[in-house]
Design a protein around this motif. Structure first.
Motif, PDB file in Angstrom:
ATOM      1  N   SER A  87      16.435 -23.261  94.752  1.00  0.00           N
ATOM      2  CA  SER A  87      16.621 -23.647  93.345  1.00  0.00           C
ATOM      3  C   SER A  87      15.498 -23.086  92.492  1.00  0.00           C
ATOM      4  N   ALA A  88      14.278 -23.216  92.978  1.00  0.00           N
ATOM      5  CA  ALA A  88      13.131 -22.679  92.242  1.00  0.00           C
ATOM      6  C   ALA A  88      13.235 -21.163  92.119  1.00  0.00           C
ATOM      7  N   GLU A  89      13.635 -20.507  93.195  1.00  0.00           N
ATOM      8  CA  GLU A  89      13.703 -19.042  93.166  1.00  0.00           C
ATOM      9  C   GLU A  89      14.802 -18.561  92.217  1.00  0.00           C
ATOM     10  N   TYR A  90      15.958 -19.214  92.227  1.00  0.00           N
ATOM     11  CA  TYR A  90      17.016 -18.807  91.293  1.00  0.00           C
ATOM     12  C   TYR A  90      16.595 -19.070  89.848  1.00  0.00           C
ATOM     13  N   PHE A  91      15.914 -20.191  89.608  1.00  0.00           N
ATOM     14  CA  PHE A  91      15.426 -20.478  88.258  1.00  0.00           C
ATOM     15  C   PHE A  91      14.454 -19.390  87.807  1.00  0.00           C
ATOM     16  N   LEU A  92      13.504 -19.065  88.657  1.00  0.00           N
ATOM     17  CA  LEU A  92      12.498 -18.064  88.289  1.00  0.00           C
ATOM     18  C   LEU A  92      13.128 -16.693  88.088  1.00  0.00           C
ATOM     19  N   ALA A  93      14.174 -16.389  88.864  1.00  0.00           N
ATOM     20  CA  ALA A  93      14.889 -15.134  88.649  1.00  0.00           C
ATOM     21  C   ALA A  93      15.584 -15.131  87.297  1.00  0.00           C
ATOM     22  N   GLY A  94      16.120 -16.291  86.887  1.00  0.00           N
ATOM     23  CA  GLY A  94      16.723 -16.383  85.567  1.00  0.00           C
ATOM     24  C   GLY A  94      15.698 -16.270  84.453  1.00  0.00           C
ATOM     25  N   PHE A  95      14.521 -16.819  84.682  1.00  0.00           N
ATOM     26  CA  PHE A  95      13.466 -16.818  83.653  1.00  0.00           C
ATOM     27  C   PHE A  95      12.825 -15.437  83.530  1.00  0.00           C
ATOM     28  N   PHE A  96      12.443 -14.857  84.672  1.00  0.00           N
ATOM     29  CA  PHE A  96      11.666 -13.617  84.649  1.00  0.00           C
ATOM     30  C   PHE A  96      12.461 -12.386  85.058  1.00  0.00           C
ATOM     31  N   GLY A  97      13.559 -12.569  85.794  1.00  0.00           N
ATOM     32  CA  GLY A  97      14.250 -11.444  86.399  1.00  0.00           C
ATOM     33  C   GLY A  97      13.979 -11.401  87.893  1.00  0.00           C
ATOM     34  N   LEU A  98      14.613 -10.436  88.574  1.00  0.00           N
ATOM     35  CA  LEU A  98      14.509 -10.385  90.026  1.00  0.00           C
ATOM     36  C   LEU A  98      13.082 -10.097  90.499  1.00  0.00           C
ATOM     37  N   GLY A  99      12.267  -9.544  89.636  1.00  0.00           N
ATOM     38  CA  GLY A  99      10.875  -9.287  89.998  1.00  0.00           C
ATOM     39  C   GLY A  99       9.959 -10.442  89.656  1.00  0.00           C
ATOM     40  N   TRP A 100      10.459 -11.676  89.733  1.00  0.00           N
ATOM     41  CA  TRP A 100       9.697 -12.851  89.283  1.00  0.00           C
ATOM     42  C   TRP A 100       8.397 -13.042  90.041  1.00  0.00           C
ATOM     43  N   THR A 101       8.299 -12.530  91.262  1.00  0.00           N
ATOM     44  CA  THR A 101       7.064 -12.726  92.034  1.00  0.00           C
ATOM     45  C   THR A 101       5.872 -12.027  91.391  1.00  0.00           C
ATOM     46  N   GLN A 102       6.132 -11.116  90.456  1.00  0.00           N
ATOM     47  CA  GLN A 102       5.031 -10.499  89.722  1.00  0.00           C
ATOM     48  C   GLN A 102       4.515 -11.418  88.610  1.00  0.00           C
ATOM     49  N   ASN A 103       5.304 -12.448  88.271  1.00  0.00           N
ATOM     50  CA  ASN A 103       4.958 -13.331  87.167  1.00  0.00           C
ATOM     51  C   ASN A 103       4.582 -14.737  87.594  1.00  0.00           C
ATOM     52  N   ALA A 104       5.053 -15.142  88.763  1.00  0.00           N
ATOM     53  CA  ALA A 104       4.833 -16.527  89.195  1.00  0.00           C
ATOM     54  C   ALA A 104       4.595 -16.579  90.697  1.00  0.00           C
TER      55      ALA A 104
END
Length: 540
Positions: free
Chosen positions: A218-235
């Motif tokens: 759930s957290a990963e899908y949320f972060l993908a929606g917020f930042f995009g598929l490269g969310w690990t660069q942001n969070a």
């Protein structure tokens, strides 16, 4: 090839055995990433089981007779229900099993914009996971097993004839496809709402979730929606162990020795014996042969409607019940959650108070170093794992925990007395409005150049005389919760806001009211349903 085998054996030896292929007891890891930031380990993920793939193109019986065609999006959004005179959506009457939808009527105040010259400077979100399969030991799976074992021993007729060819197709515990979409959509919405709070200096934020698989995803899908598929660069996603005995404010009940769920269960059974009498008689009359159909089976088949809908897109079980019976089903879960972790529970406040204390610490920019409540001070005493100056705070939790958090905040507008004889009109505690799948509470701090007039309809006098002021704004499922309705320090305001200093003062009182040590570990006598009304044990 020998060296590759040795590396593989080394990696496999890093984890303890598990019945479902994931490890529950990590022994060591060669990763340079601390365990609580490593989302690939898979430990403490809880039990999981994937269900069969849906086949809605085949099983969907739309268009229904007498109902205008409404395309599925992607779930079936229209089913003919007896007694549904106003064509209302039963999928929004499934309590905590409802797919996400914004609170339709709000919580008693109008919505007002942030005045010109003011800005949202901080937000704390706590979100429930998305739609999922039933729990591994859930009542719905037990009914599925019962029907599977009775296959060929009975015959179903009339509206229940589908049962002759029905198969149980549900998995357990993990997100279903719509649950993933709900969190992705939520992340996208939150980006539009709060994207400006992400630091523009290239630093990462810390987001928190628990180790359960549906929580992590759930957290990963949320972060993908917020930042995009490269969310690990942001969070960086911090994983907090969810297991009995571990301190974790996103699963506060895990560190509490007392519970009120037995009382809650008995209350829901008593209510089911009231509202399901006719439905139970109808369904029993559609079965011949060797199948003992109980009232519990009738109740569980309503839950099967909910779970099959989110997992498979459509469920034949839904059409067996009248609209009034769906209202009764939702009310049964209102009763259960209010008695389990709400104001009708002696551990309601205690279960959520640790999370409240963490949010207050974030608001005031300090660590928590002294053990209290369910707080994991190994993480909260370090700014790496518990940032104190982060303007965008994202946490992921469970429905019962978030209901307890609302209780711990002292939001007494949700302290309805819920009788077991009838459904009261105009109740505030409606679980589908509070915690549907993917439900979320956003707590904003709004900075204004001067005090904002509590009469927001006076457009010529938005600001009053005075200096810069900060306000707290609670947004539950996209609608404002009026803080003055419950917290006297906040006063009555059209916009439901509360001046920050007054809010902090009110919450210091709530910390004391929770009486966590006594509620979770004290020697108090359990009492019957309806005897508790303030979310804590009755005084001796």
């Amino acid at each position: 090839m020998l060296w590759a085998l040795q590396v593989l054996l080394h990696l496999l030896s890093s984890f303890g055995p598990s019945t479902d292929g994931t490890s529950n007891t990590p022994t060591h890891t060669s990763s340079k990433i601390p365990d609580y930031f490593d989302t690939t380990l898979g430990w403490f993920a809880g039990p999981t089981q994937t269900g069969e793939a849906p086949y809605l193109a085949q099983t969907n019986v739309a268009p229904f007779a007498g109902v205008s065609y409404i395309p599925n999006a992607p779930l079936e959004t229209q089913v003919p229900i007896a007694g549904n005179a106003h064509n209302q959506n039963i999928f929004q009457r499934l309590a905590n099993l409802s797919p996400y939808f914004p609170s339709p009527r709000g919580f008693g105040v109008e919505e007002y914009p942030v005045p010109p010259g003011s800005h949202v400077q901080w937000v704390n979100m706590v979100s429930r996971h998305g739609s999922r399969y039933p729990e591994m030991n859930g009542r719905e799976r037990k009914l599925g097993q019962k029907l599977t074992e009775a296959k060929g021993k009975f015959k179903a007729h009339g509206a229940l004839a589908f049962l002759n060819d029905w198969r149980f197709m549900l998995g357990a515990e993990i997100l279903v496809p719509i649950g993933k979409q709900e969190l992705f959509n939520s992340g996208t919405l939150h980006y539009y709402q709060y994207g400006h709070l992400y630091p523009n200096n290239g630093s990462k934020i810390i987001a928190r979730t628990t180790t359960q698989k549906r929580m992590r995803e759930s957290a990963e899908y949320f972060l993908a929606g917020f930042f995009g598929l490269g969310w690990t660069q942001n969070a960086t996603l911090e994983m907090v162990i969810e297991e009995d005995g571990f301190n974790n404010t996103m699963a506060g009940y895990k560190a509490c020795n007392r519970s009120n769920w037995d009382v809650a269960y008995n209350a829901t059974v008593e209510w089911a014996s009231v509202y399901l009498v006719d439905a139970h008689s109808r369904i029993k009359g559609m079965i011949s042969g060797d199948l003992e159909w109980t009232l519990e089976d009738t109740y569980n088949s309503q839950a099967l409607c909910a779970y099959e809908t989110v997992a498979l897109g459509f469920s034949h079980w839904c059409g067996l019940f009248t609209y009034e019976e769906w209202e009764g089903f939702e009310y049964s879960l209102d009763i259960g959650f209010s008695a389990g972790v709400g104001f009708q529970s002696p551990v309601g406040r205690a279960t959520g108070i640790g999370y409240v204390a963490e949010v207050l610490a974030r608001m005031q920019h300090h660590l928590i170093t002294t053990p209290e409540f369910q707080i994991n001070t190994t993480l909260t005493n370090n700014t790496i794992t518990f940032p104190t100056h982060q303007a965008l705070n994202l946490d992921f939790s469970h429905d019962s925990n978030i209901i307890a958090i609302l209780t711990a905040y002292g939001l007494t507008q949700f302290a309805d007395s819920l009788p077991l004889t009838h459904i009261p009109t105009n109740r505030s505690f409606i679980l589908s409005h509070l915690e549907p799948f993917a439900g979320r509470l956003d707590i904003e701090i709004i900075s204004t150049p001067a005090p904002v007039n509590s009469n927001r309809t006076d457009l010529e006098n938005i600001y009053l005389e005075g200096k810069e002021t900060k306000y707290v704004h609670f947004v539950l499922n996209q609608r404002t919760v009026p803080l003055g309705r419950s917290l006297e320090e906040c006063g009555e305001r059209d916009d439901g806001w509360c001046e920050l200093g007054m809010f902090l003062r009110a919450q210091e009182r709530q910390l004391q009211l929770a009486d966590w040590e006594y509620a979770c570990f004290g020697d108090w006598e359990p009492s019957g349903y309806g005897s508790v009304g303030d979310g804590r044990p009755n005084p001796k």
